[in-house]
Design a protein around this motif. Structure first.
Motif, PDB file in Angstrom:
ATOM      1  N   PRO A 124     -23.704  14.572 -48.076  1.00 42.05           N
ATOM      2  CA  PRO A 124     -23.766  14.472 -46.611  1.00 42.05           C
ATOM      3  C   PRO A 124     -22.529  13.837 -45.978  1.00 42.05           C
ATOM      4  CG  PRO A 124     -25.835  13.771 -47.566  1.00 42.05           C
ATOM      5  CD  PRO A 124     -24.865  13.959 -48.702  1.00 42.05           C
ATOM      6  N   HIS A 125     -21.794  12.995 -46.724  1.00 37.79           N
ATOM      7  CA  HIS A 125     -20.595  12.356 -46.179  1.00 37.79           C
ATOM      8  C   HIS A 125     -19.432  13.330 -46.013  1.00 37.79           C
ATOM      9  CE1 HIS A 125     -22.692   8.773 -47.832  1.00 37.79           C
ATOM     10  NE2 HIS A 125     -22.326   8.304 -46.659  1.00 37.79           N
ATOM     11  N   VAL A 126     -19.418  14.405 -46.764  1.00 35.94           N
ATOM     12  CA  VAL A 126     -18.283  15.322 -46.710  1.00 35.94           C
ATOM     13  C   VAL A 126     -18.616  16.676 -46.095  1.00 35.94           C
ATOM     14  CG1 VAL A 126     -17.073  14.258 -48.637  1.00 35.94           C
ATOM     15  CG2 VAL A 126     -18.655  16.133 -49.069  1.00 35.94           C
ATOM     16  N   ILE A 127     -19.873  17.018 -45.996  1.00 38.37           N
ATOM     17  CA  ILE A 127     -20.218  18.354 -45.496  1.00 38.37           C
ATOM     18  C   ILE A 127     -19.756  18.554 -44.057  1.00 38.37           C
ATOM     19  CG2 ILE A 127     -22.126  19.856 -44.843  1.00 38.37           C
ATOM     20  CD1 ILE A 127     -23.510  19.006 -47.420  1.00 38.37           C
ATOM     21  N   PHE A 128     -20.015  17.598 -43.181  1.00 36.42           N
ATOM     22  CA  PHE A 128     -19.649  17.774 -41.777  1.00 36.42           C
ATOM     23  C   PHE A 128     -18.133  17.898 -41.586  1.00 36.42           C
ATOM     24  CE2 PHE A 128     -18.812  16.291 -37.414  1.00 36.42           C
ATOM     25  CZ  PHE A 128     -19.475  17.313 -36.741  1.00 36.42           C
ATOM     26  N   PRO A 129     -17.314  16.984 -42.135  1.00 32.73           N
ATOM     27  CA  PRO A 129     -15.860  17.162 -41.989  1.00 32.73           C
ATOM     28  C   PRO A 129     -15.353  18.471 -42.605  1.00 32.73           C
ATOM     29  CG  PRO A 129     -16.338  14.951 -42.761  1.00 32.73           C
ATOM     30  CD  PRO A 129     -17.627  15.716 -42.798  1.00 32.73           C
ATOM     31  N   TYR A 130     -15.911  18.864 -43.762  1.00 28.41           N
ATOM     32  CA  TYR A 130     -15.484  20.117 -44.385  1.00 28.41           C
ATOM     33  C   TYR A 130     -15.850  21.304 -43.515  1.00 28.41           C
ATOM     34  CZ  TYR A 130     -14.300  17.912 -48.859  1.00 28.41           C
ATOM     35  OH  TYR A 130     -13.726  17.165 -49.844  1.00 28.41           O
ATOM     36  N   LEU A 131     -17.025  21.272 -42.915  1.00 26.52           N
ATOM     37  CA  LEU A 131     -17.447  22.356 -42.029  1.00 26.52           C
ATOM     38  C   LEU A 131     -16.534  22.443 -40.807  1.00 26.52           C
ATOM     39  CD1 LEU A 131     -19.459  24.578 -41.236  1.00 26.52           C
ATOM     40  CD2 LEU A 131     -20.848  22.806 -40.169  1.00 26.52           C
ATOM     41  N   ILE A 132     -16.206  21.302 -40.225  1.00 23.04           N
ATOM     42  CA  ILE A 132     -15.330  21.276 -39.051  1.00 23.04           C
ATOM     43  C   ILE A 132     -13.941  21.799 -39.402  1.00 23.04           C
ATOM     44  CG2 ILE A 132     -14.167  19.760 -37.377  1.00 23.04           C
ATOM     45  CD1 ILE A 132     -17.155  20.270 -36.836  1.00 23.04           C
ATOM     46  N   ILE A 133     -13.360  21.343 -40.501  1.00 23.20           N
ATOM     47  CA  ILE A 133     -12.015  21.796 -40.876  1.00 23.20           C
ATOM     48  C   ILE A 133     -12.036  23.276 -41.239  1.00 23.20           C
ATOM     49  CG2 ILE A 133     -11.910  21.274 -43.358  1.00 23.20           C
ATOM     50  CD1 ILE A 133      -9.183  20.358 -40.848  1.00 23.20           C
ATOM     51  N   PHE A 134     -13.124  23.742 -41.847  1.00 25.38           N
ATOM     52  CA  PHE A 134     -13.266  25.171 -42.152  1.00 25.38           C
ATOM     53  C   PHE A 134     -13.224  25.990 -40.868  1.00 25.38           C
ATOM     54  CE2 PHE A 134     -16.022  28.898 -42.449  1.00 25.38           C
ATOM     55  CZ  PHE A 134     -15.436  29.575 -43.503  1.00 25.38           C
ATOM     56  N   LEU A 135     -13.996  25.571 -39.866  1.00 28.24           N
ATOM     57  CA  LEU A 135     -14.026  26.296 -38.591  1.00 28.24           C
ATOM     58  C   LEU A 135     -12.681  26.234 -37.867  1.00 28.24           C
ATOM     59  CD1 LEU A 135     -17.569  25.248 -37.341  1.00 28.24           C
ATOM     60  CD2 LEU A 135     -16.887  27.462 -38.290  1.00 28.24           C
ATOM     61  N   PHE A 136     -12.046  25.072 -37.870  1.00 28.85           N
ATOM     62  CA  PHE A 136     -10.728  24.947 -37.237  1.00 28.85           C
ATOM     63  C   PHE A 136      -9.712  25.851 -37.939  1.00 28.85           C
ATOM     64  CE2 PHE A 136     -11.249  20.344 -35.447  1.00 28.85           C
ATOM     65  CZ  PHE A 136     -12.184  20.813 -34.544  1.00 28.85           C
ATOM     66  N   PHE A 137      -9.739  25.847 -39.265  1.00 27.69           N
ATOM     67  CA  PHE A 137      -8.801  26.701 -40.009  1.00 27.69           C
ATOM     68  C   PHE A 137      -9.025  28.172 -39.690  1.00 27.69           C
ATOM     69  CE2 PHE A 137      -7.983  29.439 -43.672  1.00 27.69           C
ATOM     70  CZ  PHE A 137      -6.603  29.322 -43.724  1.00 27.69           C
ATOM     71  N   ARG A 138     -10.270  28.616 -39.699  1.00 27.73           N
ATOM     72  CA  ARG A 138     -10.555  30.028 -39.406  1.00 27.73           C
ATOM     73  C   ARG A 138     -10.104  30.379 -37.985  1.00 27.73           C
ATOM     74  NH1 ARG A 138      -9.636  33.277 -41.939  1.00 27.73           N
ATOM     75  NH2 ARG A 138     -10.955  34.810 -40.966  1.00 27.73           N
ATOM     76  N   PHE A 139     -10.318  29.469 -37.042  1.00 25.92           N
ATOM     77  CA  PHE A 139      -9.906  29.713 -35.658  1.00 25.92           C
ATOM     78  C   PHE A 139      -8.397  29.963 -35.586  1.00 25.92           C
ATOM     79  CE2 PHE A 139      -8.160  27.853 -31.723  1.00 25.92           C
ATOM     80  CZ  PHE A 139      -8.699  28.750 -30.800  1.00 25.92           C
ATOM     81  N   PHE A 140      -7.616  29.056 -36.181  1.00 25.85           N
ATOM     82  CA  PHE A 140      -6.159  29.193 -36.115  1.00 25.85           C
ATOM     83  C   PHE A 140      -5.645  30.351 -36.971  1.00 25.85           C
ATOM     84  CE2 PHE A 140      -6.432  24.707 -34.662  1.00 25.85           C
ATOM     85  CZ  PHE A 140      -5.823  24.894 -33.427  1.00 25.85           C
ATOM     86  N   ASP A 141      -6.338  30.648 -38.066  1.00 25.51           N
ATOM     87  CA  ASP A 141      -5.930  31.762 -38.910  1.00 25.51           C
ATOM     88  C   ASP A 141      -6.141  33.097 -38.188  1.00 25.51           C
ATOM     89  OD1 ASP A 141      -5.004  33.100 -41.201  1.00 25.51           O
ATOM     90  OD2 ASP A 141      -7.048  33.351 -41.934  1.00 25.51           O
ATOM     91  N   ILE A 142      -7.207  33.202 -37.428  1.00 26.48           N
ATOM     92  CA  ILE A 142      -7.478  34.435 -36.676  1.00 26.48           C
ATOM     93  C   ILE A 142      -6.582  34.522 -35.442  1.00 26.48           C
ATOM     94  CG2 ILE A 142      -9.221  35.638 -35.293  1.00 26.48           C
ATOM     95  CD1 ILE A 142     -11.299  34.449 -37.344  1.00 26.48           C
ATOM     96  N   TRP A 143      -6.444  33.424 -34.720  1.00 29.28           N
ATOM     97  CA  TRP A 143      -5.657  33.406 -33.486  1.00 29.28           C
ATOM     98  C   TRP A 143      -4.167  33.586 -33.769  1.00 29.28           C
ATOM     99  CZ3 TRP A 143      -4.474  28.386 -30.390  1.00 29.28           C
ATOM    100  CH2 TRP A 143      -3.783  28.707 -29.210  1.00 29.28           C
ATOM    101  N   LYS A 144      -3.675  32.927 -34.809  1.00 33.33           N
ATOM    102  CA  LYS A 144      -2.271  32.944 -35.212  1.00 33.33           C
ATOM    103  C   LYS A 144      -1.317  32.564 -34.070  1.00 33.33           C
ATOM    104  CE  LYS A 144      -2.818  36.238 -38.948  1.00 33.33           C
ATOM    105  NZ  LYS A 144      -3.277  35.269 -39.853  1.00 33.33           N
ATOM    106  N   PRO A 145      -1.458  31.351 -33.531  1.00 33.87           N
ATOM    107  CA  PRO A 145      -0.505  30.934 -32.487  1.00 33.87           C
ATOM    108  C   PRO A 145       0.887  30.748 -33.104  1.00 33.87           C
ATOM    109  CG  PRO A 145      -1.836  29.070 -33.181  1.00 33.87           C
ATOM    110  CD  PRO A 145      -2.379  30.282 -33.891  1.00 33.87           C
ATOM    111  N   TRP A 146       1.894  30.691 -32.226  1.00 32.84           N
ATOM    112  CA  TRP A 146       3.253  30.473 -32.710  1.00 32.84           C
ATOM    113  C   TRP A 146       3.323  29.103 -33.377  1.00 32.84           C
ATOM    114  CZ3 TRP A 146       7.243  27.094 -32.267  1.00 32.84           C
ATOM    115  CH2 TRP A 146       8.497  27.550 -32.680  1.00 32.84           C
TER     116      TRP A 146
END
Length: 191
Positions: A124-146
Motif C-alpha cells: 500500500p505504501h508504493v501502489i499509489f505513487p506508482y499508479l500516479i507516475i504510471f499515469l503521468f508517464f503515459r500522459f506525456f508519452d502520448i502527448w509528446k510535448p517538446w
C-alpha cells in the motif's frame, strides 16, 4: 468502343518477417506485448512491472534505487539496438509494436520515486505513487510535448524511438515532484 487503359502497378517485394524468437523481436516487442492490438504502449508500460518486482525480490529492497537504475540502463541500451534493428528491418520510423521504449521510460520514472522505499515497505505504501507516475508517464508519452517530439523527429532509428520516452519519464517525474513539493508546502503552511 473505348480503349481500356491498363495501368501497370509496381509492387514492392514484401519484407520477410523476422522470426518471433529473434532477439530484436523479443526485446523490441517486450516478449510479444507490443504485438497485442489493444493499447500496446500502455501494455508495454505495464511490462516494466515484472522487472521491478524481480529487482525488488532479488534485492529485498536493499539498494533498490541503484539496482533499478542499473536495470533501466541495461533495458535502454538493449532497446537502442533492438528497436533500431526492428525498425530498420521493417522500414518503419517508430513501429507501434516496439514497446521496449515504454518499458525503459516507465522504469526510469519508477526508479526515481524509490528513494524512500526500504526493505520493510508494504504494497500500500508504493501502489499509489506508482499508479500516479504510471499515469503521468503515459500522459506525456502520448502527448509528446517538446522536446519529446523533437527527439522523435530529429533522431532516426533506435535513438529517436528510445529518447522520446526517456524525456516523457523526465516530464512525468518533474510533474510528480512539483505536486509533491506543492502539497508539502501547502500542508506545512496551512497548519
Amino acid at each position: 468502343m473505348a480503349k481500356s487503359s491498363t495501368k501497370k502497378t509496381t509492387r514492392k517485394n514484401p519484407v520477410k518477417a523476422l522470426p518471433w524468437d529473434h532477439p530484436a523481436v523479443l526485446l523490441s516487442t517486450w516478449f510479444g506485448i507490443g504485438k497485442l492490438k489493444f493499447a500496446p504502449g500502455t501494455l508495454g508500460s505495464l511490462g516494466a512491472l515484472p522487472v521491478i518486482a524481480f529487482v525488488f525480490g532479488m534485492t529485498q529492497g536493499h539498494n533498490l534505487f541503484l539496482w533499478l537504475l542499473v536495470a533501466t540502463i541495461i533495458i535502454f541500451f538493449a532497446g537502442l539496438w533492438a528497436s533500431d534493428f526492428y525498425s530498420t528491418h521493417y522500414g518503419k520510423k517508430d513501429p507501434s509494436e516496439v514497446v521496449i521504449d515504454e518499458v525503459a521510460g516507465q522504469m526510469l520514472a519508477i526508479t526515481f520515486i524509490t528513494f524512500d522505499v526500504g526493505p520493510h515497505v508494504t504494497a500500500p505504501h508504493v501502489i499509489f505513487p506508482y499508479l500516479i507516475i504510471f499515469l503521468f508517464f503515459r500522459f506525456f508519452d502520448i502527448w509528446k510535448p517538446w522536446p519529446c517530439s523533437l527527439f522523435e523527429t530529429k533522431y532516426k532509428g533506435g535513438l529517436g524511438i528510445m529518447l522520446d520516452d526517456i524525456m516523457a519519464a523526465v516530464y512525468a517525474l518533474t510533474l510528480f515532484y512539483a505536486i509533491a513539493v506543492a502539497l508539502m508546502l501547502f500542508f506545512t503552511f496551512s497548519s
